[in-house]
Write a protein that holds these residues in place. Structure first.
Motif: not given
Length: 355
Positions: A34, A313, A38
């Motif tokens: 992720l 993130v 991202s």
């Protein structure tokens, strides 16, 4: 107020032998991917119309792979502007998250973070003294000034807190006072010593800005955060012991004063590096440890890397949002983190009260 930490009101065993839950397994397997996705997607967000494939092609080209086949302008947008900005956002988010975990453990207070305890404000004051007045610019530098300011600020807050009784709640109140003091000192220096153009730039930077990110900022902040996080992770068992109180930690063989000083200096170093590169960004170190604790539990061997990953993130997406929400102008990153962080923290407090 329930205190954060291993086994305190959590119903989970803090040790490394606790079985990994399905939720944790999903987090650890999907989290790193992720983060990469991202960063890649965030680079495409902005005035220039870019695609993820073009971002991958430029990175592969710069790392010695096949030619990207793009114009020099588009390559420059990816490699010189947006990629270092997104990577710096990830490094800053990770550092602030880890700093929040360490402070909440050492102080046994769910409200502790570098921003609330005045560390960020002190680092801002130290950096501004170097930028505006040129104090020690040749020998200390921006990062050195921020570090000195962070250490002085926390030292002052600690003295005020312990003079008032030393309880965690009073230390937080002392942090609020310290934050206001150093914020006022920073504003006074900027408004009395800087020209209008410099004043505008410094004030925007103080609210948190990643717009001037360069590769040397990425290397510096990434190195400081990585080293400090690794050292904090090595002391995870010490932080587990601290969450039960100083006496319990001492009974387990922890050198309380030396360990606390070392961890606080690591926190000050991370905060100073982030402030020197991106200004004061609040609420990341306050909210993210609680969110990560809900997923991986209170044991610090898992909590520290989980919070670093979640913070990286989060700040990548916050920076992307700050670039486009009022385009063509930019919002300071600290404004966005406050707008997102305050409601999130209110939800966390409400859930903790229900438990």
């Amino acid at each position: 107020m329930p205190q954060p930490g291993a086994g305190i009101g959590s119903g989970r065993r803090p040790g490394p032998g606790r079985a990994v839950t399905a939720r944790e397994l999903l987090f650890w397997s999907a989290g790193p991917a992720l983060l990469l996705v991202s960063v890649a997607v965030a680079i495409t967000i902005g005035p220039a119309d870019l695609a993820v494939g073009e971002v991958v092609a430029v990175v592969r080209d710069r790392l010695g792979g096949a030619d990207a086949g793009l114009s020099r302008i588009r390559e420059g947008i990816v490699w010189e502007l947006r990629l270092p900005r997104s990577l710096l956002a990830a490094a800053c988010g990770a550092g602030l998250g880890v700093s929040g975990v360490v402070l909440q453990s050492l102080l046994r207070n769910a409200l502790a973070d570098p921003y609330v305890l005045g560390i960020s404000s002190g680092a801002s004051t130290g950096a501004v003294l170097v930028v505006v007045l040129g104090l020690g610019a040749g020998s200390v530098g921006l990062s050195g000034g921020a570090f000195v300011g962070a250490v002085v600020a926390f030292g002052l807050v600690a003295m005020l807190g312990y003079a008032a009784g030393g309880s965690p709640d009073r230390l937080i109140l002392a942090g609020v006072a310290g934050t206001q003091l150093f914020a006022a000192l920073t504003s006074f220096v900027v408004l009395t010593s800087a020209d209008p153009e410099k004043t505008r730039g410094v004030l925007f930077w103080l609210l948190g800005s990643l717009g001037g990110a360069r590769w040397d900022d990425v290397v510096f902040v990434g190195a400081v955060v990585s080293l400090a996080t690794a050292l904090c992770w090595a002391g995870a068992r010490v932080m587990d012991a601290f969450t039960f109180g100083e006496e319990a930690a001492a009974s387990l063989g922890v050198a309380v004063v030396r360990s606390r000083l070392a961890l606080l200096l690591l926190t000050a170093a991370m905060t100073a590096a982030v402030v020197a590169a991106a200004g004061a960004i609040g609420f990341v170190g306050l909210v993210l440890p609680h969110a990560a604790r809900a997923v991986v539990g209170p044991g610090h061997r898992r909590l520290l890397p989980a919070t670093a990953l979640a913070g990286a993130v989060l700040l990548v997406w916050v920076d992307a949002l700050a670039r486009v929400v009022i385009a063509p102008q930019e919002l300071p990153v600290g404004v966005v983190t406050a707008l997102v962080g305050v409601p999130a923290f209110a939800v966390i407090l409400w859930r903790r009260r229900r438990r």
